[in-house]
Motif scaffolding. Structure first.
Motif, PDB file in Angstrom:
ATOM      1  N   SER A   1       0.794  -1.239  -0.056  1.00 60.49           N
ATOM      2  CA  SER A   1       0.079  -0.110  -0.044  1.00 60.49           C
ATOM      3  C   SER A   1       0.819   1.172   0.195  1.00 60.49           C
ATOM      4  N   VAL A   2       0.504   2.144  -0.871  1.00 57.85           N
ATOM      5  CA  VAL A   2       1.414   3.338  -1.203  1.00 57.85           C
ATOM      6  C   VAL A   2       0.559   4.483  -0.363  1.00 57.85           C
ATOM      7  N   MET A   3       1.461   4.684   0.945  1.00 58.32           N
ATOM      8  CA  MET A   3       1.026   5.924   1.812  1.00 58.32           C
ATOM      9  C   MET A   3       1.929   7.022   1.779  1.00 58.32           C
ATOM     10  N   CYS A   4       1.572   8.324   1.587  1.00 58.28           N
ATOM     11  CA  CYS A   4       2.513   9.372   1.678  1.00 58.28           C
ATOM     12  C   CYS A   4       2.185  10.549   2.636  1.00 58.28           C
ATOM     13  N   SER A   5       3.160  10.904   3.498  1.00 59.14           N
ATOM     14  CA  SER A   5       2.586  11.859   4.583  1.00 59.14           C
ATOM     15  C   SER A   5       3.206  13.037   4.182  1.00 59.14           C
ATOM     16  N   TYR A   6       2.299  14.325   4.561  1.00 55.41           N
ATOM     17  CA  TYR A   6       2.481  15.610   4.055  1.00 55.41           C
ATOM     18  C   TYR A   6       2.461  16.087   5.199  1.00 55.41           C
ATOM     19  N   ILE A   7       3.381  17.381   5.460  1.00 58.56           N
ATOM     20  CA  ILE A   7       3.258  18.372   6.454  1.00 58.56           C
ATOM     21  C   ILE A   7       2.720  19.429   6.147  1.00 58.56           C
ATOM     22  N   VAL A   8       2.024  20.154   7.158  1.00 58.27           N
ATOM     23  CA  VAL A   8       1.140  21.360   6.889  1.00 58.27           C
ATOM     24  C   VAL A   8       1.890  22.369   6.165  1.00 58.27           C
ATOM     25  N   ASP A   9       3.037  22.566   6.405  1.00 58.16           N
ATOM     26  CA  ASP A   9       3.809  23.839   5.694  1.00 58.16           C
ATOM     27  C   ASP A   9       4.412  23.167   4.338  1.00 58.16           C
ATOM     28  N   SER A  10       4.018  22.296   3.693  1.00 58.84           N
ATOM     29  CA  SER A  10       4.444  21.632   2.379  1.00 58.84           C
ATOM     30  C   SER A  10       4.299  22.824   1.459  1.00 58.84           C
ATOM     31  N   ASP A  11       5.160  22.952   0.414  1.00 57.64           N
ATOM     32  CA  ASP A  11       5.269  23.971  -0.479  1.00 57.64           C
ATOM     33  C   ASP A  11       4.250  23.343  -1.716  1.00 57.64           C
ATOM     34  N   LEU A  12       3.708  22.417  -1.821  1.00 62.81           N
ATOM     35  CA  LEU A  12       2.807  21.829  -2.881  1.00 62.81           C
ATOM     36  C   LEU A  12       1.385  22.601  -2.410  1.00 62.81           C
ATOM     37  N   SER A  13       0.655  22.529  -3.867  1.00 64.07           N
ATOM     38  CA  SER A  13      -0.778  23.042  -3.708  1.00 64.07           C
ATOM     39  C   SER A  13      -1.540  21.756  -3.577  1.00 64.07           C
ATOM     40  N   PHE A  14      -2.602  21.961  -2.646  1.00 63.36           N
ATOM     41  CA  PHE A  14      -3.747  20.926  -2.436  1.00 63.36           C
ATOM     42  C   PHE A  14      -4.966  21.398  -2.803  1.00 63.36           C
ATOM     43  N   GLU A  15      -5.893  20.480  -3.208  1.00 62.53           N
ATOM     44  CA  GLU A  15      -7.246  20.749  -3.415  1.00 62.53           C
ATOM     45  C   GLU A  15      -7.966  19.639  -3.180  1.00 62.53           C
ATOM     46  N   VAL A  16      -9.373  19.613  -2.728  1.00 62.16           N
ATOM     47  CA  VAL A  16     -10.192  18.617  -2.467  1.00 62.16           C
ATOM     48  C   VAL A  16     -10.802  18.234  -3.989  1.00 62.16           C
ATOM     49  N   ALA A  17     -10.410  17.079  -4.276  1.00 65.61           N
ATOM     50  CA  ALA A  17     -11.179  16.702  -5.909  1.00 65.61           C
ATOM     51  C   ALA A  17     -12.473  16.163  -5.701  1.00 65.61           C
ATOM     52  N   GLU A  18     -12.574  15.294  -4.374  1.00 71.17           N
ATOM     53  CA  GLU A  18     -14.043  14.820  -4.081  1.00 71.17           C
ATOM     54  C   GLU A  18     -14.058  14.498  -2.647  1.00 71.17           C
ATOM     55  N   ARG A  19     -15.310  14.913  -2.029  1.00 71.06           N
ATOM     56  CA  ARG A  19     -15.501  14.695  -0.755  1.00 71.06           C
ATOM     57  C   ARG A  19     -16.335  13.405  -0.669  1.00 71.06           C
ATOM     58  N   PRO A  20     -16.569  12.556   0.402  1.00 68.74           N
ATOM     59  CA  PRO A  20     -17.412  11.337   0.691  1.00 68.74           C
ATOM     60  C   PRO A  20     -18.757  12.164   0.564  1.00 68.74           C
ATOM     61  N   ALA A  21     -19.445  11.071   0.022  1.00 69.73           N
ATOM     62  CA  ALA A  21     -21.095  11.398  -0.308  1.00 69.73           C
ATOM     63  C   ALA A  21     -21.776  11.274   1.103  1.00 69.73           C
ATOM     64  N   ILE A  22     -22.714  11.849   1.125  1.00 65.64           N
ATOM     65  CA  ILE A  22     -23.848  11.549   2.377  1.00 65.64           C
ATOM     66  C   ILE A  22     -24.337  10.213   2.190  1.00 65.64           C
ATOM     67  N   GLY A  23     -24.228   9.685   3.392  1.00 64.51           N
ATOM     68  CA  GLY A  23     -24.687   8.226   3.479  1.00 64.51           C
ATOM     69  C   GLY A  23     -23.617   7.174   3.371  1.00 64.51           C
ATOM     70  N   MET A  24     -22.305   7.718   2.876  1.00 64.52           N
ATOM     71  CA  MET A  24     -21.277   6.533   2.701  1.00 64.52           C
ATOM     72  C   MET A  24     -20.882   6.264   4.101  1.00 64.52           C
ATOM     73  N   VAL A  25     -20.056   5.292   4.613  1.00 60.87           N
ATOM     74  CA  VAL A  25     -19.670   5.089   5.611  1.00 60.87           C
ATOM     75  C   VAL A  25     -18.214   4.574   5.928  1.00 60.87           C
ATOM     76  N   ARG A  26     -17.721   5.439   6.822  1.00 58.65           N
ATOM     77  CA  ARG A  26     -16.012   5.280   7.040  1.00 58.65           C
ATOM     78  C   ARG A  26     -15.918   3.943   8.037  1.00 58.65           C
ATOM     79  N   VAL A  27     -14.930   3.152   7.613  1.00 57.36           N
ATOM     80  CA  VAL A  27     -14.360   2.226   8.766  1.00 57.36           C
ATOM     81  C   VAL A  27     -13.195   2.785   9.460  1.00 57.36           C
ATOM     82  N   ILE A  28     -13.315   3.090  10.646  1.00 61.98           N
ATOM     83  CA  ILE A  28     -11.957   3.828  11.434  1.00 61.98           C
ATOM     84  C   ILE A  28     -11.413   2.828  12.124  1.00 61.98           C
ATOM     85  N   GLN A  29     -10.137   2.934  12.268  1.00 62.92           N
ATOM     86  CA  GLN A  29      -9.336   2.383  13.313  1.00 62.92           C
ATOM     87  C   GLN A  29      -8.614   3.157  14.241  1.00 62.92           C
ATOM     88  N   PRO A  30      -9.188   3.097  15.485  1.00 61.89           N
ATOM     89  CA  PRO A  30      -8.308   4.143  16.331  1.00 61.89           C
ATOM     90  C   PRO A  30      -6.837   3.613  16.439  1.00 61.89           C
TER      91      PRO A  30
END
Length: 163
Positions: A79-108
């Motif tokens: 699995s490819v996971m990349c971590s980004y710090i909050v003062d990164s020089d890259l530009s970010f945008e939200v391409a898609e938000r989860p839709a209403i009714g979708m369900v997240r499976v979360i692990q603490p």
């Protein structure tokens, strides 16, 4: 949009596009293209980590994007996971938000949480958890309050009469 805005406002499960603003090089320049792909891509927001202060070390707030996985015969090898710090020089945008009714499976994970899976419905999420065997996973349904946040896109909400 800045990395800090993503960290503060984007909900887990959002698709986040990032870029360094440079144009994509031609395919024949394989090394340049590989370097460009490293700084321009898209991933699903799976974790947010607050800043850590220790006596000998401090780290800024970060977020983690799941950018893909490599599988063989139905088994995930990497699995490819990349971590980004909050003062990164890259530009970010939200391409898609989860839709209403979708369900997240979360692990603490300590005081934080990591998104394991984003399902279309509660039944699909429960089936995924039963197949994968995560005993500590919890389910979170996406609500209208979370999805309707225009601040994530950097816009102010306009009254209906103005539109």
């Amino acid at each position: 949009m800045s990395a800090l805005t993503i960290y503060e406002n984007a909900p887990l499960g959002s698709l986040i596009r990032y870029s360094d603003g440079t144009p994509r090089p031609p395919a024949r320049f394989t090394r340049k293209l590989k370097a460009w792909e490293h700084r321009n891509g898209i991933g699903r927001l799976v974790r947010k980590e607050p800043p850590h202060e220790r006596p000998t070390y401090s780290s800024p707030a970060t977020f983690v994007l799941h950018e893909g996985k490599f599988s063989a015969s139905g088994v995930t090898l990497i699995s490819v996971m990349c971590s980004y710090i909050v003062d990164s020089d890259l530009s970010f945008e939200v391409a898609e938000r989860p839709a209403i009714g979708m369900v997240r499976v979360i692990q603490p994970l300590g005081e934080n949480a990591e998104l394991l899976h984003l399902a279309e419905s509660r039944e699909a999420a429960e089936l995924w958890v039963s197949r994968k065997g995560y005993s500590s996973a919890r389910l979170e349904e996406i609500t209208a309050d979370e999805v309707g946040a225009d601040v994530v896109e950097g816009r102010a909400a306009m009254p209906a009469a103005v539109l």
